[in-house]
Design a protein around this motif. Structure first.
Motif, short mmCIF file in Angstrom:
data_model
loop_
_atom_site.label_atom_id
_atom_site.label_comp_id
_atom_site.label_asym_id
_atom_site.label_seq_id
_atom_site.Cartn_x
_atom_site.Cartn_y
_atom_site.Cartn_z
N TYR A 30 1.05 -1.15 -0.01
CA TYR A 30 -0.02 -0.08 -0.05
C TYR A 30 0.89 1.16 0.13
O TYR A 30 0.55 2.34 -0.52
CB TYR A 30 -1.06 0.09 1.07
CG TYR A 30 -1.76 1.10 1.28
CD1 TYR A 30 -2.92 1.45 0.17
CD2 TYR A 30 -1.70 2.04 2.30
CE1 TYR A 30 -3.79 2.23 0.48
CE2 TYR A 30 -2.68 3.25 2.24
CZ TYR A 30 -3.56 3.58 1.49
OH TYR A 30 -4.43 4.47 1.48
N HIS A 84 2.09 1.75 -3.44
CA HIS A 84 0.96 2.36 -4.19
C HIS A 84 0.92 3.93 -3.96
O HIS A 84 0.54 4.55 -5.11
CB HIS A 84 -0.42 1.71 -3.80
CG HIS A 84 -1.57 2.50 -4.15
ND1 HIS A 84 -1.90 2.61 -5.33
CD2 HIS A 84 -2.49 3.05 -3.28
CE1 HIS A 84 -3.17 3.43 -5.51
NE2 HIS A 84 -3.32 3.66 -4.16
N THR A 116 3.88 5.69 -5.68
CA THR A 116 3.81 5.60 -7.37
C THR A 116 2.40 6.16 -7.96
O THR A 116 2.74 6.34 -9.22
CB THR A 116 3.79 4.32 -7.72
OG1 THR A 116 2.86 3.34 -7.23
CG2 THR A 116 5.30 3.39 -7.22
N ALA A 117 1.41 6.60 -7.21
CA ALA A 117 0.21 7.32 -7.68
C ALA A 117 0.60 8.75 -8.22
O ALA A 117 0.04 9.43 -8.80
CB ALA A 117 -0.77 7.12 -6.68
#
Length: 418
Positions: free
Chosen positions: A288, A291, A294-295
Motif C-alpha cells: 500500500y 501504491h 507511485t500514484a
C-alpha cells in the motif's frame, strides 16, 4: 460585492444506494470556486419527478446558480429532461445542431446505426440554451428563471468536465460579476485537530470576517486552509500571505508542507529537491505504501521499487533478515524491521529505505503483540530510526494509519539528517 452562491444537484438512484460514487460534485465545486462562486450545498436525489422538482425549488430560494447532473441518457429511467421541460414551462423540440452531432458520432465515430431512441437525445426544451457536448451525445442545457441560472449536464464525468470547462464557467463569468476567491493550505502531522485549535486560538480569533480557517483532519494529519474573498485581488493575496506566514510559525513543529499536497507528495518533493531515492520493504501493508508513492506523477525519479515480504521466508531470502532474529523476536519487532530496512537498502541500492511489519487484524494478535501493533524503520546506510505504533481500528484503517506514520517517519528522518 455580494457572494455568488451555487448549489449542486446530482440525480440518480444509483447514487443514493451507493452503487456509483459521486465524483462530479467535487469537480464542479472546485471549478466553481476557482471562478469565484461559493458552493452552499450539494444534494443527491433519486430518479423521481417529485424529488427533482422539490430540490429545484429548495435550492433556488437562496442561491444564484443551480448545477444539475445526471438523468440525460436515452433510457426510460433518465427523466431529467422532461422534468425540466415541465418545470420551466417549455416543450421538447428537435435541435438540428444536436441531431447533426449525433449523426456524426454514430456514423463516423461509433460506426453503428443510430436508432430512434438515440435521436431523441437531440430533443431539448425550447426554453433552454443548448450547450454543445463535444465529448458525448447528451447536450447540456442552460435555463434562466427569476434571475437564477439553472444548468443541466450529463452525469458521465468525462462529458460533464468538458461542458463545465468549455461552456458553463465562461458563460457564468459573463453573466455574474464574480468576486476573487483564494486559498492557502498547509499540512501537519503528529498533532490532533483539537490541540492545533488551542495552539492557534488567539491568531484565529483575530482573523477578519472575510478570511475563514478550515480544519481538515485525516489519518493522523490535519490540513489547515485559509480561504478569503474580495473584489481586490492584490489586497487579498497580500493579506492571505501575511496571515499564512503567521500560521506557519505557530505550527512549525508539525508542519509537513506549506501547500495543498498530500504526505506522499511532500515526501516526493523533498526527495526530488535533494536528488535522492528511496525504497520500501513492506509486510503488513502489502504494497500500500508503494501504491501511494507511485500514484504521484514522476515517482520513478525518487522511487526504485518495493519488496513485499508478507511471508517470513521472503524476509529471509529477499531482505536477508536473519532467521535467528525472526526466531528470537518475531516478525513484528524492532529488530526485524531494522534488518528489513537494511536489506532493502542493499538490494535496491537507494539512499533511503522504509520498512514496516505489524498485525492489521482482525485476527493474529496476542497479549504481547495485540492487533494494531506496528514497528516501522526508516533511514539510510549510516543510521536507522525505529518507532512502535499501536493502532485501534479495523484492518483497512490500520493499514492506512501505518502508511501515514511510516511515510512521516521517513520524511522527518530526511529533514533532520541532511
Amino acid at each position: 460585492m455580494e457572494r455568488i452562491i451555487a448549489s449542486i444537484i446530482t440525480i440518480g438512484d444509483e447514487l443514493l444506494i451507493g452503487q456509483v460514487i459521486d465524483t462530479n460534485s467535487a469537480f464542479i465545486a472546485q471549478e466553481l470556486n476557482k471562478a469565484g462562486v461559493w458552493v452552499k450545498r450539494r444534494v443527491a436525489v433519486g430518479d423521481s419527478k417529485e424529488e427533482i422538482i422539490r430540490a429545484l425549488n429548495e435550492e433556488s430560494r437562496d442561491t444564484n446558480i443551480i448545477i444539475i447532473t445526471g438523468g440525460l441518457g436515452p433510457t426510460a429511467d433518465d427523466i431529467t429532461k422532461p422534468v425540466l421541460c415541465e418545470y420551466f414551462g417549455g416543450r421538447l423540440v428537435m435541435n438540428e445542431d444536436v441531431r447533426k452531432h449525433l449523426m456524426y458520432l454514430f456514423e463516423q465515430v461509433f460506426r453503428r446505426p443510430i436508432i430512434e431512441r438515440n435521436l431523441k437525445q437531440a430533443e431539448v426544451p425550447d426554453v433552454c440554451t443548448v450547450l454543445p457536448n463535444a465529448r458525448g451525445t447528451a447536450p447540456g442545457m442552460w435555463f434562466e428563471k427569476e434571475g437564477k441560472v439553472f444548468v443541466s449536464l450529463p452525469g458521465v464525468p468525462h462529458e460533464m468536465k468538458g461542458l463545465i470547462t468549455n461552456e458553463v464557467i465562461p458563460r457564468l463569468q459573463q453573466t455574474f460579476a464574480m468576486p476573487f476567491i483564494s486559498h492557502r493550505t498547509l499540512l501537519t502531522a503528529g498533532i490532533g485537530e483539537s490541540y492545533i485549535a488551542e495552539t492557534i486560538r488567539d491568531w484565529e480569533e483575530q482573523l477578519p470576517a472575510h478570511l475563514k480557517l478550515a480544519y481538515l483532519p485525516n489519518y493522523g494529519m490535519v490540513r489547515l486552509r485559509i480561504t478569503g474573498w474580495s473584489t481586490n485581488k492584490t489586497h487579498l493575496e497580500n493579506e492571505l500571505n501575511t496571515e499564512f506566514d503567521k500560521l506557519k510559525i505557530l505550527v512549525r513543529e508539525w508542519l509537513v508542507i506549506d501547500e495543498d499536497a498530500t504526505l506522499p507528495m511532500a515526501l516526493h518533493k523533498l526527495l526530488r529537491s535533494r536528488n535522492k531515492t528511496m525504497t520500501t520493504a513492506e509486510s503488513c501493508t502489502g504494497g500500500y505504501i508503494a501504491h501511494l508513492i507511485t500514484a504521484i506523477p514522476g515517482a520513478s525519479n525518487i522511487y526504485k521499487g518495493s519488496i513485499i515480504s508478507y511471508d517470513n521466508a521472503i524476509k529471509i531470502s529477499a531482505l536477508q533478515v536473519s532467521p535467528a532474529t525472526l526466531q528470537k523476536n518475531g516478525a513484528v519487532s524492532e529488530e526485524v524491521v531494522s534488518e528489513m530496512a537494511a536489506g532493502a537498502l542493499a538490494s535496491m541500492n537507494t539512499d533511503y529505505a522504509l520498512a514496516v511489519s505489524g498485525i492489521m487484524g482482525p485476527d493474529g494478535g496476542t497479549p504481547e503483540k495485540p492487533v494494531g501493533m506496528v514497528w516501522v524503520a526508516a533511514g539510510d546506510r549510516n543510521k536507522l530510526v525505529t518507532q512502535k505504533f499501536q493502532f485501534r481500528f479495523d484492518r483497512d484503517r490500520n493499514i492506512e494509519m501505518t502508511a501515514t506514520q511510516a511515510l512521516n517517519l521517513l520524511r522527518k528522518f530526511i529533514v533532520e539528517n541532511p
